[in-house]
Design an enzyme around this catalytic site. Structure first.
Site, PDB file in Angstrom:
ATOM      1  N   TYR A 143       0.822  -1.212   0.000  1.00 33.24           N
ATOM      2  CA  TYR A 143       0.000   0.000   0.000  1.00 33.24           C
ATOM      3  C   TYR A 143       0.856   1.262   0.000  1.00 33.24           C
ATOM      4  O   TYR A 143       0.421   2.307  -0.461  1.00 33.24           O
ATOM      5  CB  TYR A 143      -0.899   0.039   1.242  1.00 33.24           C
ATOM      6  CG  TYR A 143      -2.210  -0.701   1.110  1.00 33.24           C
ATOM      7  CD1 TYR A 143      -2.235  -2.065   0.846  1.00 33.24           C
ATOM      8  CD2 TYR A 143      -3.425  -0.032   1.270  1.00 33.24           C
ATOM      9  CE1 TYR A 143      -3.431  -2.751   0.755  1.00 33.24           C
ATOM     10  CE2 TYR A 143      -4.631  -0.707   1.178  1.00 33.24           C
ATOM     11  CZ  TYR A 143      -4.632  -2.061   0.923  1.00 33.24           C
ATOM     12  OH  TYR A 143      -5.832  -2.727   0.830  1.00 33.24           O
ATOM     13  N   LYS A 191       3.763 -15.267   2.568  1.00 33.03           N
ATOM     14  CA  LYS A 191       3.941 -15.996   1.306  1.00 33.03           C
ATOM     15  C   LYS A 191       5.437 -16.239   1.154  1.00 33.03           C
ATOM     16  O   LYS A 191       6.073 -15.836   0.177  1.00 33.03           O
ATOM     17  CB  LYS A 191       3.346 -15.160   0.156  1.00 33.03           C
ATOM     18  CG  LYS A 191       3.283 -15.850  -1.190  1.00 33.03           C
ATOM     19  CD  LYS A 191       2.250 -16.957  -1.277  1.00 33.03           C
ATOM     20  CE  LYS A 191       2.380 -17.677  -2.622  1.00 33.03           C
ATOM     21  NZ  LYS A 191       1.546 -18.895  -2.693  1.00 33.03           N
ATOM     22  N   ASP A 223      -2.358 -18.162   0.662  1.00 32.44           N
ATOM     23  CA  ASP A 223      -3.365 -18.859  -0.156  1.00 32.44           C
ATOM     24  C   ASP A 223      -4.028 -19.975   0.664  1.00 32.44           C
ATOM     25  O   ASP A 223      -5.248 -20.124   0.676  1.00 32.44           O
ATOM     26  CB  ASP A 223      -2.757 -19.391  -1.471  1.00 32.44           C
ATOM     27  CG  ASP A 223      -1.430 -20.124  -1.283  1.00 32.44           C
ATOM     28  OD1 ASP A 223      -0.873 -20.112  -0.166  1.00 32.44           O
ATOM     29  OD2 ASP A 223      -0.950 -20.721  -2.270  1.00 32.44           O
ATOM     30  N   ASP A 247      -6.055  -7.230   4.376  1.00 26.87           N
ATOM     31  CA  ASP A 247      -7.219  -6.631   3.712  1.00 26.87           C
ATOM     32  C   ASP A 247      -8.078  -7.729   3.102  1.00 26.87           C
ATOM     33  O   ASP A 247      -9.293  -7.783   3.310  1.00 26.87           O
ATOM     34  CB  ASP A 247      -6.737  -5.656   2.624  1.00 26.87           C
ATOM     35  CG  ASP A 247      -7.891  -5.020   1.880  1.00 26.87           C
ATOM     36  OD1 ASP A 247      -8.833  -4.557   2.551  1.00 26.87           O
ATOM     37  OD2 ASP A 247      -7.863  -4.997   0.625  1.00 26.87           O
ATOM     38  N   ASP A 251     -11.954  -9.612   4.510  1.00 25.64           N
ATOM     39  CA  ASP A 251     -13.205  -9.695   3.748  1.00 25.64           C
ATOM     40  C   ASP A 251     -13.686 -11.146   3.659  1.00 25.64           C
ATOM     41  O   ASP A 251     -14.873 -11.433   3.806  1.00 25.64           O
ATOM     42  CB  ASP A 251     -13.045  -9.120   2.327  1.00 25.64           C
ATOM     43  CG  ASP A 251     -13.420  -7.649   2.254  1.00 25.64           C
ATOM     44  OD1 ASP A 251     -13.119  -6.919   3.217  1.00 25.64           O
ATOM     45  OD2 ASP A 251     -14.008  -7.228   1.234  1.00 25.64           O
TER      46      ASP A 251
END
Ligand code: IPM
Ligand code: MN
Length: 359
Positions: A143, A191, A223, A247, A251
């Site tokens: 970001y 990751k 993942d 983020d 969700d």
């Protein structure tokens, strides 16, 4: 010490003003019951600030922040602003707010009320009484990483994922301490099979874990974590992860609670200053209809008292009232298991009534 509690409300765009006005009802009734000295200011932020001042995060609002202890934010953004240059986009204002106040700790509790176990697309036995916290790093990573941008003829674009040890340490430290107060189980998501940033992240978290021998630390690739969150969510207690992964995962995790309209958040710096907001966006498609779920924002008020003002009693009081209202069978449209539902303002009224009744 100044005993006043100074709260700045930034309603923002879309459904933002609808949810903050219900949250204000809650603040007012709490203020009376606990005899608090709460000082409320309002400010322009997001698209409404672009309309008035030309920028999403105007000086006037910055000055009001300097004179407040906490911010309650509605939501920002809308189609009409998407075409503006980057510095005028509402989302840019939000990122600037997070960066300027150094709000590196983002707390996103995923609490699934048993009363809503049938409102989710996930089978109820997987989510009943689920209680997870996602700790998202909020002022670093993709970001904010430099360099970023477009090349000269706009045929290529690039962002940079970047973290240093101290940025990883401060957010992990928070997550370890929180785990200590909960079930002593922490999962760090990265990751590391592909990204150097994640390899550094993992090394730093492992090093820090030496100071927390009683915490059961695990690592998971992002993942896999996305899959595990919906396949077997109860394996998690506290999750700590970098900005973009957090983020996305939050969700996904909102599905476990029945609706994204249920998820509050707190963004804190090391001085306990906080911005409290629902994790949902401005939802322009349903704005102005009095149907949005205000519970995420009302629970954000609960987190405000919990974190900035250290009032666990008030946090519990609000949480319990929300639970009882759901138990009474009161649902906004997004969480209703049938075709019966109440409006945004009715939900706000039911919750404030309940807060009074159980006081
Ligand atoms: C969130 C939102 C923001 C983010 C947007 C609005 C910039 O999606 O708080 O999760 O990506 O952080
Ligand atoms: Mn998001």
């Amino acid at each position: 010490m100044d005993k006043r509690m100074k709260i700045l409300v930034l309603p923002g765009d879309g459904v933002g003003p609808e949810v903050t006005s219900e949250a204000l009802k809650v603040i007012n009734v709490i203020s009376k019951i606990y005899n608090l000295n709460i000082d409320i200011q309002e400010g322009f932020f997001g698209g409404v600030a672009v309309d008035k001042f030309g920028f999403p995060f105007p000086e006037e609002t910055k000055n009001k922040i300097n004179n407040s202890d906490a911010i309650l934010l509605g939501a920002v953004g809308g189609a009409k602003y998407d075409i503006l240059p980057k510095e005028k986009k509402p989302e840019t204002g939000l990122l600037e707010l997070r960066k300027q106040l150094n709000l590196f700790i983002n707390i996103r509790p995923i609490i699934s009320f048993s009363e809503l176990a049938n409102s989710s697309s996930i089978k109820s036995e997987y989510i009943e009484n689920l209680d997870i916290v996602i700790i998202r790093e909020l002022v670093g990573g993709l970001y904010f990483g430099e360099p970023r941008g477009f090349n000269n003829d706009n045929t290529e674009a690039f962002n940079t994922m970047r973290y240093n040890n101290s940025e990883v340490n401060r957010i992990s430290e928070y997550a370890f301490k929180l785990s200590k107060k909960r079930n002593k189980k922490l999962c760090s998501v990265d990751k590391a099979n592909v990204l150097e940033v994640s390899q550094l992240w993992r090394l730093a978290v492992n090093k820090l874990s030496e100071n927390y021998p009683d915490i059961d630390l695990s690592h998971m690739y992002v993942d896999n974590a996305a899959m595990q969150l919906v396949q077997n969510p109860k394996q998690f207690d506290v999750i700590v992860t970098e900005n973009l992964f957090g983020d996305i995962l939050s969700d996904i995790a909102s599905v476990l609670t029945g609706s994204i309209g249920m998820l509050p958040s707190a963004s804190l710096n090391d001085k306990n200053f906080g911005v409290y907001e629902p994790i949902h966006g401005s939802a322009p498609d349903i704005a102005g209809q009095n149907i949005v779920n205000p519970i995420a924002t009302i629970l954000s008020v609960a987190m405000l008292f919990q974190n900035t003002f250290n009032r666990l009693d008030i946090y519990d009081h609000i949480l319990k009232s929300v639970k009882l209202v759901l138990k009474d069978g009161m649902y906004t449209k997004d969480i209703s298991p049938n075709d019966k539902n109440i409006s945004t303002s009715e939900m706000g009224d039911c919750i404030t009534e309940k807060i009074k009744v159980i006081a």
